[in-house]
Design a protein around this motif. Structure first.
Motif, PDB file in Angstrom:
ATOM      1  N   GLU A   1      -9.747   7.025  -4.630  1.00  0.00           N
ATOM      2  CA  GLU A   1      -9.919   5.880  -3.721  1.00  0.00           C
ATOM      3  C   GLU A   1      -9.926   4.548  -4.455  1.00  0.00           C
ATOM      4  O   GLU A   1      -9.478   3.545  -3.929  1.00  0.00           O
ATOM      5  N   THR A   2     -10.460   4.562  -5.673  1.00  0.00           N
ATOM      6  CA  THR A   2     -10.465   3.323  -6.458  1.00  0.00           C
ATOM      7  C   THR A   2      -9.036   2.885  -6.738  1.00  0.00           C
ATOM      8  O   THR A   2      -8.693   1.704  -6.619  1.00  0.00           O
ATOM      9  N   MET A   3      -8.212   3.853  -7.068  1.00  0.00           N
ATOM     10  CA  MET A   3      -6.796   3.532  -7.341  1.00  0.00           C
ATOM     11  C   MET A   3      -6.136   3.009  -6.075  1.00  0.00           C
ATOM     12  O   MET A   3      -5.380   2.027  -6.117  1.00  0.00           O
ATOM     13  N   CYS A   4      -6.405   3.628  -4.934  1.00  0.00           N
ATOM     14  CA  CYS A   4      -5.822   3.161  -3.670  1.00  0.00           C
ATOM     15  C   CYS A   4      -6.253   1.714  -3.393  1.00  0.00           C
ATOM     16  O   CYS A   4      -5.452   0.895  -2.957  1.00  0.00           O
ATOM     17  N   GLY A   5      -7.536   1.435  -3.659  1.00  0.00           N
ATOM     18  CA  GLY A   5      -8.027   0.074  -3.432  1.00  0.00           C
ATOM     19  C   GLY A   5      -7.282  -0.938  -4.295  1.00  0.00           C
ATOM     20  O   GLY A   5      -6.896  -2.017  -3.834  1.00  0.00           O
ATOM     21  N   THR A   6      -7.078  -0.570  -5.553  1.00  0.00           N
ATOM     22  CA  THR A   6      -6.356  -1.455  -6.470  1.00  0.00           C
ATOM     23  C   THR A   6      -4.925  -1.680  -5.990  1.00  0.00           C
ATOM     24  O   THR A   6      -4.434  -2.817  -5.976  1.00  0.00           O
ATOM     25  N   ILE A   7      -4.286  -0.607  -5.572  1.00  0.00           N
ATOM     26  CA  ILE A   7      -2.894  -0.701  -5.124  1.00  0.00           C
ATOM     27  C   ILE A   7      -2.788  -1.563  -3.857  1.00  0.00           C
ATOM     28  O   ILE A   7      -1.903  -2.413  -3.728  1.00  0.00           O
ATOM     29  N   ARG A   8      -3.727  -1.388  -2.955  1.00  0.00           N
ATOM     30  CA  ARG A   8      -3.651  -2.144  -1.684  1.00  0.00           C
ATOM     31  C   ARG A   8      -3.911  -3.633  -1.882  1.00  0.00           C
ATOM     32  O   ARG A   8      -3.433  -4.448  -1.110  1.00  0.00           O
ATOM     33  N   GLU A   9      -4.677  -3.959  -2.924  1.00  0.00           N
ATOM     34  CA  GLU A   9      -4.835  -5.383  -3.272  1.00  0.00           C
ATOM     35  C   GLU A   9      -3.477  -5.981  -3.673  1.00  0.00           C
ATOM     36  O   GLU A   9      -3.201  -7.155  -3.435  1.00  0.00           O
ATOM     37  N   LEU A  10      -2.646  -5.141  -4.297  1.00  0.00           N
ATOM     38  CA  LEU A  10      -1.382  -5.642  -4.850  1.00  0.00           C
ATOM     39  C   LEU A  10      -0.237  -5.664  -3.832  1.00  0.00           C
ATOM     40  O   LEU A  10       0.763  -6.370  -4.029  1.00  0.00           O
TER      41      LEU A  10
END
Ligand SMILES: [Zn+2]
Lengths: 185, 164
Positions: free
Chosen positions: B3-12
């Motif tokens: 989920e942390t990775m998804c959060g980072t990706i969605r910021e981008l």
């Protein structure tokens, strides 16, 4: 007509603002070319009608240029202009005594009438559907999604425009985009 | 999916669709969405929204540029370098309009500096010549430069006399 991109070597907005203050009309013209499309999108997102949005954009630019002396260089000109545009749009809505909650009805009206240049830009069924669903979001969520995706603004800048904190703008964006995905399913 | 990775990706994602992203970050997003259908769906939606941005109607740009050329901002900014000039000319216009005999009125005081709001005018209420100097046209249209200079001198005398 889309906003003209700034190329390497072109003057910055701040340089144009300074030149505009000194009476350089062409500098003001360049600011118009750079930012009128974004201003139009903010205006039409709130007032829904192309004609009203155009008036709002014109009033916003004139107001911004008359107040150039008051422009603080620590804010981006674009953010400042879009904040003025959003305020002008809200003023136009108030003057018409119109409630923005009727956004969906309005969107359907626009679609069923003569296709405006703005709606003509919608080329695919999926895009049309996404834009209709976007209209269903509450103002702050819709503005946050539009300003982040369509204009590439930071959450801090979006917060200034929608009258919220940076954190609230971020929450509005992520709630908005999640809700939009649900509506699209 | 982390989920942390998804959060980072969605910021981008907004910066991916707007083309405002580094090669490194773009590679990270592309690698992630191959394996994560949720982020892939969000990327597709953001791309759809970006590609269908409303565009301003034809004619809006010209209309805005016209108003830049013809309205108050240019007047205001042109007037700034010569504030004294402006105040003198504006006072002269007012005096003429009221039928006041300026040179015989020792009570007339002209401000040396005027605040900004004094020369911020509503659109359409002002005339300006091409050189930006003449604030009182068309009242002064028929005056030669010499006559105008003489008028200014009289005003300056009147002003000096009035404040003495
Ligand atoms: Zn993911």
């Amino acid at each position: 007509m889309r906003d003209e991109e700034r190329r390497d070597g072109d003057p910055s907005d701040l340089e144009l603002v300074q030149a505009g203050r000194d009476g350089d009309e062409s500098a003001l013209g360049l600011l118009v070319r750079r930012h009128h499309a974004a201003a139009f999108r903010v205006a039409v997102s709130l007032v829904k009608e192309d004609d009203v949005a155009q008036d709002v954009v014109q009033d916003a630019f004139m107001k911004a240029f008359r107040a150039l002396d008051g422009f603080r260089g620590d804010a981006a000109f674009r953010t400042w202009l879009l904040t003025i545009t959003a305020n002008e749009a809200r003023g136009a809505l108030r003057r018409r005594g119109r409630r923005k909650e009727s956004a969906l009805d309005d969107a359907i009206e626009v679609q069923s009438g003569d296709p405006s240049p703005a709606t003509a830009a919608i080329q695919s069924v999926e895009a049309e559907r996404a834009r209709r669903k976007l209209e269903e979001l509450p103002d702050k969520q819709r503005m946050s999604v539009s300003l982040r995706i369509e204009e590439g603004l930071s959450f801090k800048e979006i917060g200034e425009i929608i009258g919220s904190s940076e954190g609230a703008a971020r929450v509005n964006y992520f709630h908005g985009i999640r809700r939009l995905r649900e509506l699209m399913e | 999916m982390n989920e942390t990775m998804c959060g980072t990706i969605r910021e981008l994602i907004p910066d991916v669709v707007g083309g405002r992203i580094s090669e490194t970050d773009l590679g990270a997003v592309e690698g992630h969405v191959v394996e994560c259908s949720e982020c892939a769906a969000e990327l597709r939606l953001a791309g759809t929204l970006f590609a269908s941005r409303p565009v301003p109607p034809p004619g809006l740009l010209e209309r805005l540029l016209d108003s830049v050329r013809t309205s108050a901002p240019a007047v205001r900014t042109r007037a700034q370098p010569s504030r004294v000039w402006w105040s003198v000319a504006a006072a002269a216009v007012a005096a003429f309009a009221l039928g006041i005999g300026i040179s015989s009125d020792p009570g007339l005081e002209l401000p040396v500096e005027v605040p900004g709001y004094a020369y911020e005018v509503e659109e359409g209420d002002i005339w300006v010549s091409d050189d930006g100097l003449l604030a009182g046209a068309p009242l002064f249209d028929d005056l030669s430069d010499d006559a105008l200079l003489q008028l200014l001198e009289e005003l300056s005398v009147a002003s000096a006399g009035g404040s003495a």
